[in-house]
Design a protein around this motif. Structure first.
Motif, mmCIF file in Angstrom:
data_model
loop_
_atom_site.group_PDB
_atom_site.id
_atom_site.type_symbol
_atom_site.label_atom_id
_atom_site.label_comp_id
_atom_site.label_asym_id
_atom_site.label_seq_id
_atom_site.Cartn_x
_atom_site.Cartn_y
_atom_site.Cartn_z
ATOM 1 N N TYR A 2 0.579 1.361 6.340
ATOM 2 C CA TYR A 2 1.480 0.619 5.463
ATOM 3 C C TYR A 2 0.625 -0.423 4.762
ATOM 4 O O TYR A 2 0.069 -1.314 5.407
ATOM 5 C CB TYR A 2 2.595 -0.055 6.264
ATOM 6 C CG TYR A 2 3.437 0.933 7.030
ATOM 7 C CD1 TYR A 2 4.570 1.501 6.452
ATOM 8 C CD2 TYR A 2 3.098 1.317 8.318
ATOM 9 C CE1 TYR A 2 5.350 2.419 7.145
ATOM 10 C CE2 TYR A 2 3.864 2.234 9.022
ATOM 11 C CZ TYR A 2 4.982 2.778 8.434
ATOM 12 O OH TYR A 2 5.750 3.690 9.117
ATOM 13 N N LYS B 263 1.204 -3.426 -1.942
ATOM 14 C CA LYS B 263 1.249 -2.785 -3.264
ATOM 15 C C LYS B 263 0.271 -3.414 -4.255
ATOM 16 O O LYS B 263 -0.385 -2.709 -5.001
ATOM 17 C CB LYS B 263 2.666 -2.802 -3.826
ATOM 18 C CG LYS B 263 3.228 -4.168 -4.098
ATOM 19 C CD LYS B 263 4.635 -4.091 -4.651
ATOM 20 C CE LYS B 263 5.188 -5.475 -4.899
ATOM 21 N NZ LYS B 263 6.505 -5.426 -5.470
ATOM 22 N N LYS C 1 1.705 4.507 2.937
ATOM 23 C CA LYS C 1 2.880 4.037 2.218
ATOM 24 C C LYS C 1 2.571 2.665 1.660
ATOM 25 O O LYS C 1 1.981 1.828 2.346
ATOM 26 C CB LYS C 1 4.086 3.986 3.142
ATOM 27 C CG LYS C 1 4.460 5.369 3.651
ATOM 28 C CD LYS C 1 5.590 5.330 4.615
ATOM 29 C CE LYS C 1 5.872 6.771 5.048
ATOM 30 N NZ LYS C 1 6.955 6.851 5.994
ATOM 31 N N LEU D 40 4.139 -0.675 0.524
ATOM 32 C CA LEU D 40 5.387 -1.398 0.742
ATOM 33 C C LEU D 40 5.850 -2.090 -0.528
ATOM 34 O O LEU D 40 5.047 -2.442 -1.395
ATOM 35 C CB LEU D 40 5.204 -2.402 1.885
ATOM 36 C CG LEU D 40 4.865 -1.751 3.229
ATOM 37 C CD1 LEU D 40 4.580 -2.814 4.276
ATOM 38 C CD2 LEU D 40 5.986 -0.837 3.682
ATOM 39 N N ASP D 41 7.159 -2.271 -0.628
ATOM 40 C CA ASP D 41 7.743 -2.842 -1.843
ATOM 41 C C ASP D 41 7.610 -4.365 -1.910
ATOM 42 O O ASP D 41 7.767 -4.947 -2.962
ATOM 43 C CB ASP D 41 9.216 -2.444 -1.970
ATOM 44 C CG ASP D 41 10.071 -2.951 -0.821
ATOM 45 O OD1 ASP D 41 9.512 -3.266 0.243
ATOM 46 O OD2 ASP D 41 11.295 -3.028 -0.988
ATOM 47 N N ASN E 238 2.725 -7.255 1.645
ATOM 48 C CA ASN E 238 2.426 -6.921 3.031
ATOM 49 C C ASN E 238 1.224 -7.736 3.477
ATOM 50 O O ASN E 238 0.094 -7.353 3.228
ATOM 51 C CB ASN E 238 2.136 -5.425 3.183
ATOM 52 C CG ASN E 238 1.724 -5.066 4.596
ATOM 53 O OD1 ASN E 238 2.066 -5.756 5.536
ATOM 54 N ND2 ASN E 238 0.991 -3.993 4.750
ATOM 55 N N LEU F 100 9.584 -1.425 8.819
ATOM 56 C CA LEU F 100 8.736 -1.074 7.679
ATOM 57 C C LEU F 100 9.061 0.338 7.204
ATOM 58 O O LEU F 100 9.143 0.595 5.996
ATOM 59 C CB LEU F 100 7.256 -1.162 8.055
ATOM 60 C CG LEU F 100 6.699 -2.558 8.315
ATOM 61 C CD1 LEU F 100 5.249 -2.464 8.775
ATOM 62 C CD2 LEU F 100 6.819 -3.449 7.086
ATOM 63 N N GLU F 101 9.244 1.255 8.131
ATOM 64 C CA GLU F 101 9.553 2.646 7.784
ATOM 65 C C GLU F 101 10.903 2.743 7.065
ATOM 66 O O GLU F 101 11.026 3.447 6.071
ATOM 67 C CB GLU F 101 9.551 3.497 9.069
ATOM 68 C CG GLU F 101 9.722 4.971 8.832
ATOM 69 C CD GLU F 101 8.527 5.628 8.134
ATOM 70 O OE1 GLU F 101 8.751 6.620 7.436
ATOM 71 O OE2 GLU F 101 7.385 5.164 8.291
ATOM 72 N N TYR G 110 10.799 1.246 3.466
ATOM 73 C CA TYR G 110 9.824 1.847 2.561
ATOM 74 C C TYR G 110 10.525 2.510 1.403
ATOM 75 O O TYR G 110 11.483 3.165 1.445
ATOM 76 C CB TYR G 110 8.933 2.842 3.326
ATOM 77 C CG TYR G 110 8.125 3.726 2.405
ATOM 78 C CD1 TYR G 110 7.103 3.188 1.656
ATOM 79 C CD2 TYR G 110 8.401 5.073 2.286
ATOM 80 C CE1 TYR G 110 6.367 3.984 0.823
ATOM 81 C CE2 TYR G 110 7.667 5.871 1.454
ATOM 82 C CZ TYR G 110 6.654 5.329 0.702
ATOM 83 O OH TYR G 110 5.927 6.120 -0.129
#
Length: 159
Positions: free
Chosen positions: A75, A78, A99, A101-102, A105, A155-156, A159
């Motif tokens: 993770y 961005k 992934k 993250l929006d 992080n 977090l999952e 996402y």
């Protein structure tokens, strides 16, 4: 006698889970080698949320773990992944899915086989392990591991 000693050792190590703290740069090599050992000895999963991940030795170990069947979940931040071609190339070359993250992080958190966590102030960069004052904490204490598993579940989901 040795069997009795081993039984006591196993009993007390499970009753009193271990924790370790490392102060970098003084213990950088020791902590880096411990993390590499954790990656290399993981059997099923490695979850990793990291703001900056560019340390080639650590990425190489993660890649090997993935190739031997360990599920590696990354993770990443961005903004950081977009800014750094170096990170993009290293991660993409590894073949490990990640992934972005929006939200920002800023975590520096790893969970190995859902049993041992590593976290602290250090990004997994060569600079963090060589030049910076950083802390790395490792624990297998059940209460903390459950909380960290919840963090990765969050977090999952987000996402």
């Amino acid at each position: 006698m040795i069997k009795i000693l081993l039984v006591f050792l196993l009993f007390f190590s499970s009753v009193y889970p271990s924790s370790e703290i490392y102060f970098l740069p003084k213990e950088a090599k020791k902590s880096r080698n411990k993390i590499i050992s954790l990656i290399d000895n993981s059997k099923s999963t490695i979850d990793l949320a990291m703001y900056n991940l560019s340390y080639k030795k650590l990425i190489k170990s993660l890649t090997k773990a993935s190739k031997r069947g360990v599920i590696v979940k990354l993770y990443l931040d961005k903004a950081k992944i977009k800014k750094s071609d170096k990170i993009n190339k290293l991660i993409k070359k590894s073949g490990i899915e990640y992934k972005i993250l929006d939200k920002k992080n800023h975590l520096k958190l790893a969970l190995f086989d859902k049993k041992l966590a590593v976290f602290g102030t250090a990004n997994w960069t060569k600079e963090s392990f060589g030049d910076n004052y950083e802390l790395i904490f490792m624990t297998s204490q059940k209460k903390e591991i459950e909380k960290i598993k919840d963090i990765f579940s969050s977090l999952e989901k987000n996402y």
